[in-house]
Design an enzyme around this catalytic site. Structure first.
Site, PDB file in Angstrom:
ATOM      1  N   ASP A  83       6.294  26.081   9.231  1.00  0.00           N
ATOM      2  CA  ASP A  83       7.196  27.197   9.517  1.00  0.00           C
ATOM      3  C   ASP A  83       6.414  28.507   9.494  1.00  0.00           C
ATOM      4  OD1 ASP A  83       9.580  28.359  10.162  1.00  0.00           O
ATOM      5  OD2 ASP A  83      10.499  28.156   8.179  1.00  0.00           O
TER       6      ASP A  83
ATOM      7  N   HIS B 207       3.016  29.624  18.263  1.00  0.00           N
ATOM      8  CA  HIS B 207       3.072  28.168  18.417  1.00  0.00           C
ATOM      9  C   HIS B 207       1.724  27.611  18.870  1.00  0.00           C
ATOM     10  CE1 HIS B 207       7.231  28.318  17.450  1.00  0.00           C
ATOM     11  NE2 HIS B 207       7.564  29.005  18.537  1.00  0.00           N
TER      12      HIS B 207
ATOM     13  N   GLU C 209      17.893  21.063  16.091  1.00  0.00           N
ATOM     14  CA  GLU C 209      18.490  22.413  16.120  1.00  0.00           C
ATOM     15  C   GLU C 209      17.604  23.413  16.877  1.00  0.00           C
ATOM     16  OE1 GLU C 209      18.263  20.523  13.267  1.00  0.00           O
ATOM     17  OE2 GLU C 209      20.394  20.006  13.241  1.00  0.00           O
TER      18      GLU C 209
ATOM     19  N   LEU D  50      -4.631   5.040   8.927  1.00  0.00           N
ATOM     20  CA  LEU D  50      -4.197   6.407   8.617  1.00  0.00           C
ATOM     21  C   LEU D  50      -2.999   6.769   9.508  1.00  0.00           C
ATOM     22  CD1 LEU D  50      -4.977   9.063   7.121  1.00  0.00           C
ATOM     23  CD2 LEU D  50      -6.323   9.643   9.140  1.00  0.00           C
TER      24      LEU D  50
HETATM   25  C1  IPE Z   1      12.464  23.884  10.541  1.00  0.00           C
HETATM   26  O1  IPE Z   1      12.075  25.172  10.820  1.00  0.00           O
HETATM   27  C2  IPE Z   1      12.204  22.998  11.728  1.00  0.00           C
HETATM   28  C3  IPE Z   1      10.801  22.688  11.967  1.00  0.00           C
HETATM   29  C4  IPE Z   1       9.826  23.009  11.178  1.00  0.00           C
HETATM   30  C5  IPE Z   1      10.516  21.948  13.160  1.00  0.00           C
HETATM   31  P1  IPE Z   1      13.134  26.243  11.372  1.00  0.00           P
HETATM   32  O2  IPE Z   1      12.410  27.535  11.446  1.00  0.00           O
HETATM   33  O3  IPE Z   1      13.753  25.740  12.621  1.00  0.00           O
HETATM   34  O4  IPE Z   1      14.217  26.212  10.225  1.00  0.00           O
HETATM   35  P2  IPE Z   1      15.274  27.304   9.734  1.00  0.00           P
HETATM   36  O5  IPE Z   1      16.052  27.746  10.948  1.00  0.00           O
HETATM   37  O6  IPE Z   1      14.505  28.427   9.124  1.00  0.00           O
HETATM   38  O7  IPE Z   1      16.091  26.583   8.712  1.00  0.00           O
HETATM   39  C1  IPE Z   2       7.870  26.814  13.058  1.00  0.00           C
HETATM   40  O1  IPE Z   2       7.763  28.174  13.197  1.00  0.00           O
HETATM   41  C2  IPE Z   2       7.846  26.079  14.386  1.00  0.00           C
HETATM   42  C3  IPE Z   2       9.108  25.439  14.743  1.00  0.00           C
HETATM   43  C4  IPE Z   2      10.193  25.437  14.033  1.00  0.00           C
HETATM   44  C5  IPE Z   2       9.167  24.766  16.022  1.00  0.00           C
HETATM   45  P1  IPE Z   2       9.006  29.094  13.598  1.00  0.00           P
HETATM   46  O2  IPE Z   2       8.998  29.244  15.080  1.00  0.00           O
HETATM   47  O3  IPE Z   2      10.248  28.614  12.995  1.00  0.00           O
HETATM   48  O4  IPE Z   2       8.559  30.473  12.936  1.00  0.00           O
HETATM   49  P2  IPE Z   2       9.496  31.576  12.279  1.00  0.00           P
HETATM   50  O5  IPE Z   2      10.284  30.901  11.196  1.00  0.00           O
HETATM   51  O6  IPE Z   2      10.365  32.108  13.360  1.00  0.00           O
HETATM   52  O7  IPE Z   2       8.524  32.588  11.748  1.00  0.00           O
HETATM   53 MG    MG Z   3      11.190  29.059  11.239  1.00  0.00          MG
END
Ligand code: IPE
Ligand code: IPE
Ligand code: MG
Length: 247
Positions: free
Chosen positions: A32, A49, A79, A142
């Site tokens: 995240d 990303h 989601e 692994l």
């Molecule tokens: C959780 O991260 C999903 C993944 C890491 C793929 P999100 O950024 O989507 O989650 P929320 O919205 O903060 O809960």
């Molecule tokens: C995690 O990073 C990647 C996915 C959930 C796909 P985010 O894109 O959720 O990054 P933040 O939370 O917006 O910083």
């Molecule tokens: Mg996020």
């Protein structure tokens, strides 16, 4: 209790590196903070990303190096489809590139890949690449599980439905055997980056006794030293599984 800190070349002043035993067979990451990483730099979220995909390769390799046998990463949730189309397209295409690269580098990396989630929503060539990668990598030890179009509630409902349709007895073991993680031990440690403290629909069943570790580090900034910190924290804990520690 042996503590597992390998010394690297201390003459070079490198920090000790951790190594693990079978108390930590399976580590899972809720990656995240890609978006925030980009925002901090005034860049579109997509850049976060791309950087996160590089981090993903580096961290998985490092986990293998220190002796972790199973790594699971939450890469894209059910989601996450609600995000803007250009962001979703970029994430999916990065994952598709990663999967194609994983197939090319399979003999070098020797990793067994499993995808957690419904593959059928992806374009046919990508879904086929996913299935093929699972098949051709199935002999390696692994393991890397990639949760992609994954949601834990949907996974549990799917397992219940399959059990109901087959008429099999419903118990904890049979339900586990119908999850995407069938045959894989539950995660010992779940690490979530970027200062969020929630599971966001990740491995709700499998996380029943997982240790949870939260770090403010944004995923693209995640370094081997951050994994070391999580591993050390894990080894400092006492896992009781509802029992009591013998005196
Ligand atoms: C959780 O991260 C999903 C993944 C890491 C793929 P999100 O950024 O989507 O989650 P929320 O919205 O903060 O809960
Ligand atoms: C995690 O990073 C990647 C996915 C959930 C796909 P985010 O894109 O959720 O990054 P933040 O939370 O917006 O910083
Ligand atoms: Mg996020």
């Amino acid at each position: 209790m042996p503590l597992l800190f390998k010394k690297n070349d201390s003459s070079k002043g490198e920090p000790a590196r951790v190594a693990v035993d079978d108390r930590l067979r399976h580590i899972a990451f809720i990656l995240d903070g890609n978006g925030r990483w980009a925002k901090k730099r005034g860049l579109p979220r997509e850049y976060g990303h791309s950087e996160g995909a590089q981090t993903f390769k580096r961290i998985v390799r490092y986990c293998g190096d220190i002796g972790i046998k199973i790594v699971t990463v939450y890469a894209f949730s059910t989601e996450n489809w609600s995000r803007p189309k250009n962001e979703v397209d970029r994430i999916v295409s990065l994952l598709d590139e990663y999967i194609a690269g994983a197939e090319r580098e399979l003999e070098e990396n020797k990793i067994r890949y499993t995808f957690l989630g419904d593959k059928s929503v992806f374009a046919a060539p990508m879904a086929e690449r996913m299935t093929r990668l699972e098949q051709i990598s199935s002999g390696y030890e692994l393991r890397l599980n990639i949760a992609l179009n994954y949601g834990s509630r949907a996974e549990i409902v799917r397992a219940c439905r399959e059990l109901a349709e087959s008429g099999e007895e419903i118990n904890e073991r049979t339900l586990s055997d119908h999850l995407y993680t069938a045959g894989c031990p539950d995660p010992d440690l779940i690490v979530r980056t970027a200062n969020e403290r929630r599971l966001s629909n990740f491995l709700l069943w499998q996380a029943a006794y997982s240790e949870l570790y939260f770090t403010p580090t944004l995923w693209p900034d995640m370094q081997p030293a951050d994994v070391d910190a999580a591993v050390r924290d894990f080894y400092a804990r006492e896992r009781r599984f509802g029992g009591v520690t013998p005196k």
